[in-house]
Design an enzyme around this catalytic site. Structure first.
Site, PDB file in Angstrom:
ATOM      1  N   VAL A 247       0.852  -1.201   0.000  1.00 38.73           N
ATOM      2  CA  VAL A 247       0.000   0.000   0.000  1.00 38.73           C
ATOM      3  C   VAL A 247       0.884   1.247   0.000  1.00 38.73           C
ATOM      4  CG1 VAL A 247      -1.861   1.248   1.155  1.00 38.73           C
ATOM      5  CG2 VAL A 247      -1.866  -1.240   1.196  1.00 38.73           C
ATOM      6  N   GLU A 265       5.980   5.170   6.834  1.00 39.32           N
ATOM      7  CA  GLU A 265       6.399   4.285   7.932  1.00 39.32           C
ATOM      8  C   GLU A 265       5.846   2.909   7.594  1.00 39.32           C
ATOM      9  OE1 GLU A 265       8.251   4.999  10.547  1.00 39.32           O
ATOM     10  OE2 GLU A 265       8.273   7.188  10.584  1.00 39.32           O
ATOM     11  N   CYS A 299       5.448  -3.251  13.921  1.00 38.43           N
ATOM     12  CA  CYS A 299       6.379  -3.077  12.791  1.00 38.43           C
ATOM     13  C   CYS A 299       7.792  -3.418  13.240  1.00 38.43           C
ATOM     14  CB  CYS A 299       6.296  -1.651  12.272  1.00 38.43           C
ATOM     15  SG  CYS A 299       6.474  -0.429  13.561  1.00 38.43           S
TER      16      CYS A 299
HETATM   17  P1  NAD Z   1      -2.299  -1.781   5.605  1.00 37.99           P
HETATM   18  O1  NAD Z   1      -1.253  -1.364   4.643  1.00 37.99           O
HETATM   19  O2  NAD Z   1      -3.211  -2.883   5.218  1.00 37.99           O
HETATM   20  O3  NAD Z   1      -3.266  -0.528   5.948  1.00 37.99           O
HETATM   21  C1  NAD Z   1      -2.754   0.668   6.457  1.00 37.99           C
HETATM   22  C2  NAD Z   1      -3.728   1.802   6.186  1.00 37.99           C
HETATM   23  O4  NAD Z   1      -3.808   2.030   4.770  1.00 37.99           O
HETATM   24  C3  NAD Z   1      -5.161   1.523   6.639  1.00 37.99           C
HETATM   25  O5  NAD Z   1      -5.710   2.702   7.186  1.00 37.99           O
HETATM   26  C4  NAD Z   1      -5.854   1.172   5.333  1.00 37.99           C
HETATM   27  O6  NAD Z   1      -7.257   1.391   5.358  1.00 37.99           O
HETATM   28  C5  NAD Z   1      -5.166   2.117   4.368  1.00 37.99           C
HETATM   29  N1  NAD Z   1      -5.234   1.771   2.947  1.00 37.99           N
HETATM   30  C6  NAD Z   1      -5.507   0.577   2.379  1.00 37.99           C
HETATM   31  N2  NAD Z   1      -5.428   0.686   1.028  1.00 37.99           N
HETATM   32  C7  NAD Z   1      -5.113   1.962   0.751  1.00 37.99           C
HETATM   33  C8  NAD Z   1      -4.854   2.682  -0.447  1.00 37.99           C
HETATM   34  N3  NAD Z   1      -4.929   2.094  -1.652  1.00 37.99           N
HETATM   35  N4  NAD Z   1      -4.499   3.981  -0.354  1.00 37.99           N
HETATM   36  C9  NAD Z   1      -4.391   4.577   0.850  1.00 37.99           C
HETATM   37  N5  NAD Z   1      -4.612   3.951   2.025  1.00 37.99           N
HETATM   38  C10 NAD Z   1      -4.969   2.666   1.977  1.00 37.99           C
HETATM   39  O7  NAD Z   1      -1.557  -2.105   6.991  1.00 37.99           O
HETATM   40  P2  NAD Z   1      -2.156  -2.735   8.325  1.00 37.99           P
HETATM   41  O8  NAD Z   1      -2.419  -4.181   8.122  1.00 37.99           O
HETATM   42  O9  NAD Z   1      -3.245  -1.871   8.867  1.00 37.99           O
HETATM   43  O10 NAD Z   1      -0.907  -2.565   9.313  1.00 37.99           O
HETATM   44  C11 NAD Z   1       0.180  -3.422   9.373  1.00 37.99           C
HETATM   45  C12 NAD Z   1       1.346  -2.903   8.560  1.00 37.99           C
HETATM   46  O11 NAD Z   1       1.717  -1.593   8.983  1.00 37.99           O
HETATM   47  C13 NAD Z   1       2.598  -3.750   8.764  1.00 37.99           C
HETATM   48  O12 NAD Z   1       3.256  -3.895   7.533  1.00 37.99           O
HETATM   49  C14 NAD Z   1       3.432  -2.933   9.728  1.00 37.99           C
HETATM   50  O13 NAD Z   1       4.816  -3.206   9.674  1.00 37.99           O
HETATM   51  C15 NAD Z   1       3.120  -1.553   9.264  1.00 37.99           C
HETATM   52  N6  NAD Z   1       3.383  -0.590  10.335  1.00 37.99           N
HETATM   53  C16 NAD Z   1       4.492   0.184  10.238  1.00 37.99           C
HETATM   54  C17 NAD Z   1       4.814   1.064  11.270  1.00 37.99           C
HETATM   55  C18 NAD Z   1       6.043   1.909  11.206  1.00 37.99           C
HETATM   56  O14 NAD Z   1       6.121   2.863  11.970  1.00 37.99           O
HETATM   57  N7  NAD Z   1       7.011   1.621  10.344  1.00 37.99           N
HETATM   58  C19 NAD Z   1       3.970   1.166  12.386  1.00 37.99           C
HETATM   59  C20 NAD Z   1       2.832   0.368  12.441  1.00 37.99           C
HETATM   60  C21 NAD Z   1       2.551  -0.512  11.406  1.00 37.99           C
END
Ligand code: NAD
Length: 518
Positions: A247, A265, A299
């Site tokens: 994403v 992030e 993460c």
């Molecule tokens: P995800 O990528 O499925 O979703 C994240 C967000 O993106 C959600 O709000 C979702 O609704 C939105 N989204 C989905 N499709 C989209 C699009 N096409 N355009 C814009 N937004 C869209 O992630 P998740 O399952 O909610 O979270 C887990 C992931 O997040 C893991 O990979 C984890 O490592 C990462 N994460 C990273 C950090 C960091 O600080 N590096 C912190 C927390 C989580």
């Protein structure tokens, strides 16, 4: 606390609208999708939240733009005072909000409370920052000239958050963005809308009492099309995105195309190296917290363990014994160490990863089962694996730890760096040369490099984020605030002449020539 009294304390209802920018602007839409907030410990529905429509979204952005025109002129320390009051409200609601985090995303209560504490810490940090948005002054090469840089807010900042830190990640962004003079539009994860609603209610109250309604808006939706509209919206100069790499790539491409700014992030694939001099007691505790804590859904969770071959036979029994003692269950029970995964898809990904790694030749050393009970519970799992296997190169958001051995530190560092992600890393050692090698330019390639501390559990004082496919963004401490502001370089001429930089002369000269320069 019963769910009913918790909802009452946090202003939540069983059915409610999912967006507003003040307490009087809650949406009335009921036909743009409904998010069912689930308790992952039971699979039961906690509440239904109506998603925002495209028209609601536009109303929010227009409202935030309007608020920004006055908010940007409020002195930064006064903006800090508003965030201080939000921090105070969070202190008063820490227990309730921490419980809600446990209930909606399955973190154990200590971690749910810890997440709210992180918001409070961020509020304190942002209050201090509101008096420290420093610019530099420079010496001009021209006589009677002064140069300096100043920092201005960007406008309306878009924040998109992941399910696993349903409140803290927003606070990392929103509090700093707000003291910097921005207004903020939050699109939370559709898997955790209640946490976002509770925070928005609390902020609405404080902002209105302080006389500044409409600084923060909430736009909950499960429609990808609306999330993509937000990402492509030129009215949002910065999109701060926390989530998965696939994403994140789309977000980066869309915002890059419109030449906007991103703060990314994304996923990690974090390793702990345990060398031949390491304190195994410390290492065992850190590995447990990193790999089992939050059911492997951070993460920064520890996903790979790279152990010196001389330590493997000593460390593994310790780990197996510690894993055997992990109590799995309702995250609100005090003796429980590991709650559920977020949903059925996460359980399916856990199973698929174990299938793939065993097909590759991996040996499951403990765990590996999905628990036969309501909710989304799995066992924390250790697998003997090899670093280059496809599945080991990926982030599986589950409590699976891949273990491998090495002979030389160079080899261990090379293995640690040989993944696409670059978020967090750790070395357990008592050897000065090893520690310095790990921290040197030829050492860890991650945004976070720890010694004798695990990969997860960062403090907000340091800038947080990672390299390579983790996206390069930095949030929270240090000078990460600069991402939320635009830098302006100013030159003031207080003399009576107009000398040009680089000694350029321009205009009629005594000899009649134009534009001579050095
Ligand atoms: P995800 O990528 O499925 O979703 C994240 C967000 O993106 C959600 O709000 C979702 O609704 C939105 N989204 C989905 N499709 C989209 C699009 N096409 N355009 C814009 N937004 C869209 O992630 P998740 O399952 O909610 O979270 C887990 C992931 O997040 C893991 O990979 C984890 O490592 C990462 N994460 C990273 C950090 C960091 O600080 N590096 C912190 C927390 C989580």
């Amino acid at each position: 606390m019963t769910t009913q009294s918790l909802f009452k304390r946090l202003g939540l209802a069983l059915e409610q609208p999912g967006g507003c920018y003040s307490s009087t602007t809650w949406i009335r839409t009921t036909d743009a999708g409904v998010m069912e907030s689930q308790n992952p410990s039971t699979g039961t529905v906690l509440a239904r939240v109506y998603g925002c429509s495209d028209a609601d979204y536009n109303t929010f952005v227009t409202g935030l733009q309007q608020t920004h025109t006055s908010w940007r002129m409020v002195p930064a320390p006064k903006r800090g005072e508003v965030i201080r009051r939000i921090g105070q409200a969070l202190r008063e609601h820490k227990d309730a909000l921490g419980t809600l985090v446990s209930l909606e995303v399955g973190k154990i209560k200590a971690e749910g409370d810890g997440e709210v504490q992180e918001m409070i810490d961020m509020a304190d940090f942002a209050v201090g920052l509101s008096r420290m948005l420093y610019g530099q002054t420079m010496h001009s090469e021209r006589v009677h000239h002064r140069m300096y840089e100043q920092w201005h807010p960007l406008g309306v900042v878009g924040v998109i958050t992941a399910f696993n830190f349903p409140v803290a990640v927003w606070a990392w962004n929103a509090f700093v963005a707000a003291v910097a003079g921005n207004t903020v539009l939050w699109k939370p994860s559709p898997k955790a809308p209640l946490c976002a609603l509770a925070v928005q209610q609390l902020c609405n109250r404080v902002l209105e009492e302080a006389g500044y309604p409409g600084v923060f808006a909430l736009c909950a939706t499960d429609r990808v099309a609306l999330a993509e509209k937000m990402v492509g919206d030129e009215r949002l100069p910065l999109i701060s995105f926390t989530g998965s790499v696939p994403v994140g790539r789309r977000v980066a491409a869309t915002v890059g195309h419109r030449l906007g700014r991103t703060l990314l992030e994304l996923s990690g694939n974090n390793a702990i190296i345990v060398d031949e001099t390491a304190d195994l007691e410390l290492a065992t505790r850190a590995i447990m917290f990193g790999a089992v804590g939050t059911a492997g859904q951070r993460c920064t969770s520890t996903r790979r363990l790279i152990v010196h071959e001389s330590q493997y036979g000593k460390l593994l029994p310790r780990l197996l014994s510690a894993y055997a003692q992990v109590t799995i269950g309702d995250p609100l029970q005090p003796n429980v160490l590991m709650g559920p995964l977020i949903d059925g898809q996460a359980v399916a990904r856990y199973r698929a990863a174990l299938d793939e790694v065993t097909k590759e030749g991996g040996e499951v050393l403990c765990g590996g089962r999905v628990l036969d009970r309501p909710g989304y519970f799995v066992e924390p799992t250790i697998v003997r694996a090899q670093n280059h296997w496809n599945i080991v190169q990926q982030e599986t958001f589950a409590p699976i730890l891949y273990v491998m051995t090495y002979r030389t530190l160079d080899e261990a560092i090379q293995m640690q760096n040989a993944v696409p992600q670059g978020l967090s890393s750790a070395l357990f050692t008592t050897h000065l040369r090893h520690s310095e090698a790990f921290l040197s330019a030829a050492g860890s390639d991650c945004g976070i490099a720890n010694l004798n501390i695990g990969t997860s559990g960062a403090e907000i004082g340091g800038a947080f984020g990672g390299e390579k496919t983790t996206g390069g963004g930095r949030e929270a401490g240090s000078d990460a605030w600069k991402a939320y502001m635009r830098r302006q370089t100013t030159t003031i001429n207080w003399g009576a002449e107009l000398p040009l930089a680089q000694g350029v002369t321009f205009g009629p000269t005594e000899g009649g020539a134009n534009g001579a320069s050095h």
